[in-house]
Design an enzyme around this catalytic site. Structure first.
Site, PDB file in Angstrom:
ATOM      1  N   TYR A 161       0.819  -1.212   0.000  1.00  0.00           N
ATOM      2  CA  TYR A 161       0.000   0.000   0.000  1.00  0.00           C
ATOM      3  C   TYR A 161       0.857   1.268   0.000  1.00  0.00           C
ATOM      4  O   TYR A 161       0.455   2.286  -0.534  1.00  0.00           O
ATOM      5  CB  TYR A 161      -0.891   0.046   1.252  1.00  0.00           C
ATOM      6  N   LYS A 208       2.811 -15.209   2.938  1.00  0.00           N
ATOM      7  CA  LYS A 208       3.074 -15.948   1.704  1.00  0.00           C
ATOM      8  C   LYS A 208       4.574 -16.196   1.647  1.00  0.00           C
ATOM      9  O   LYS A 208       5.274 -15.824   0.697  1.00  0.00           O
ATOM     10  CB  LYS A 208       2.559 -15.131   0.499  1.00  0.00           C
ATOM     11  N   ASP A 223      -3.181 -18.170   0.692  1.00  0.00           N
ATOM     12  CA  ASP A 223      -4.118 -18.883  -0.193  1.00  0.00           C
ATOM     13  C   ASP A 223      -4.860 -19.964   0.587  1.00  0.00           C
ATOM     14  O   ASP A 223      -6.077 -20.127   0.479  1.00  0.00           O
ATOM     15  CB  ASP A 223      -3.403 -19.436  -1.434  1.00  0.00           C
ATOM     16  N   ASP A 249      -6.739  -6.846   4.047  1.00  0.00           N
ATOM     17  CA  ASP A 249      -7.822  -6.173   3.315  1.00  0.00           C
ATOM     18  C   ASP A 249      -8.721  -7.222   2.669  1.00  0.00           C
ATOM     19  O   ASP A 249      -9.954  -7.192   2.795  1.00  0.00           O
ATOM     20  CB  ASP A 249      -7.208  -5.254   2.247  1.00  0.00           C
ATOM     21  N   ASP A 293     -12.774  -8.753   3.998  1.00  0.00           N
ATOM     22  CA  ASP A 293     -14.000  -8.753   3.189  1.00  0.00           C
ATOM     23  C   ASP A 293     -14.568 -10.173   3.111  1.00  0.00           C
ATOM     24  O   ASP A 293     -15.784 -10.380   3.199  1.00  0.00           O
ATOM     25  CB  ASP A 293     -13.719  -8.248   1.763  1.00  0.00           C
TER      26      ASP A 293
END
Ligand code: IPM
Ligand code: MG
Length: 347
Positions: A136, A186, A218, A242, A246
């Site tokens: 970001y 990751k 994942d 983020d 959701d």
């Protein structure tokens, strides 16, 4: 008297923060409120998504109640003038690095979940998302490759101090709950994640009472829908957090139900629903105000030292939902105001 900055923002932001403010006012606490524009609304009014007066109010306030930012009419502006820069700017300017995003199943709401009821019933987790770093905030831009192709780039990085402070926030949250922390990265592909994992493991030395596990992002996305009940506290970076938050909201039933807190080291915070500005339903009284109202509850708990009032609000939202009051996102017919009224009645 505590000063609350209300930054309603764009789209459904004003509608939902209005309901949250009504709930706060009803509690009879010693609170004062000051409002300022932010996001697209501020761009249209003052030429910048985060005008100096708004940032100044945010700095002066004891806590910030934020609506949402995002305005399709601003999509072609230079990136630094887009509404999203307001929330990113506030998080950075106030060093609000620790984002708590709880996701808990409300009793009787299992039918609204995208998951089977027996799977959904077990959801009671908190995502602790880092907010001040990662891809970001790295160097970004557009350039042309040697072959003359347009290329966009965004640099992902974390330094060890950034990882350590969010790891501490994760361990502390786990210690207050069921004592389980799952760090999501990751590390099989990214150097940023390898450092993340190393530093989280180092930090664990101070938290022998917390059980630490690691998961690739994942797999975490898969586990979150397969068996969300396995998670207590998740700690993860800005981008992964983020996306996963959701996803967690749909597991609970609606993004209109999930609140969040963004905290600095001292506990000052910005509180916002995790949903966006939803321009398609803005101004129609269709938005679910529960996430904003629950964000106000988090504010009382984390920044204003009023945990009993926070409990009261959370119980009132649960009671309103249990009584069958639901906005359209949950398959109901209540307007934003009617849902706010139902919470006030339950209060
Ligand atoms: C969120 C939002 C923001 C983010 C946007 C509006 C910049 O999606 O708070 O999750 O990506 O952090
Ligand atoms: Mg998001």
């Amino acid at each position: 008297m505590a000063l609350i900055a209300i930054l309603p923002g764009d789209g459904i932001g004003p509608e939902v923060t209005t309901e949250a403010r009504r709930v706060l006012e009803r509690l009879g606490l010693d609170l004062s409120f000051e409002e300022a524009p932010v996001g697209g609304a501020a761009y249209h009014a003052a030429g910048h998504p985060l005008p100096p007066a708004t940032l100044d109010l945010a700095r002066r306030a004891d806590a910030i109640l934020f609506g949402a930012v995002g305005d399709p009419t601003c999509d072609s502006l230079d990136r630094h003038l887009r509404p999203e820069q307001a929330i990113l700017g506030l998080r950075k300017a106030l060093t609000l690095f620790a984002n708590l995003r709880p996701a808990k199943m409300f009793a009787g709401m299992e039918d609204a979940s995208a998951l089977r009821p027996e799977v959904a019933r077990a959801i009671d987790l908190v995502i602790v998302r880092e907010l001040n770093g990662d891809v970001y905030f790295g160097e970004k831009g557009m350039r042309t490759t040697a072959d003359g192709l347009r290329q966009g780039y965004d640099v992902m990085s974390y330094d060890e101090a950034e990882v350590r402070r969010i790891a501490v926030a994760g361990f502390e949250a786990a210690r207050r709950r069921r004592g389980k922390l799952c760090s999501i990265d990751k590390a099989n592909v990214l150097e940023t994640s390898q450092l993340w994992r190393d530093v989280v493991i180092e930090t664990a030395a101070d938290y022998a009472d917390v059980t630490l596990t690691h998961m690739y992002v994942d797999n975490a996305a898969m586990q979150l829908v397969r068996d969300p009940g396995q998670f207590d506290v998740i700690v993860t970076g800005n981008l992964f957090g983020d996306i996963l938050s959701d996803q967690a909201s749909m597991c609970v039933g609606s993004i209109g139900l999930l609140p969040s807190a963004a905290l600095d080291v001292a506990g000052k915070g910005l509180y916002e629903p995790i949903h966006g500005s939803a321009p398609d339903i803005a101004g129609q009284g269709k938005a679910n105000p529960c996430a904003a109202i629950l964000s106000a509850a988090m504010m009382l708990r984390h920044s204003l030292g009023e945990p009993a009032a926070a409990d009261r609000i959370e119980a009132a939202v649960a009671a309103a939902l249990a009584s069958g009051k639901r906005t359209a996102d949950l398959g109901g017919t209540c307007s934003t105001r009617e849902m706010g009224d139902a919470v006030l009645v339950a209060l």
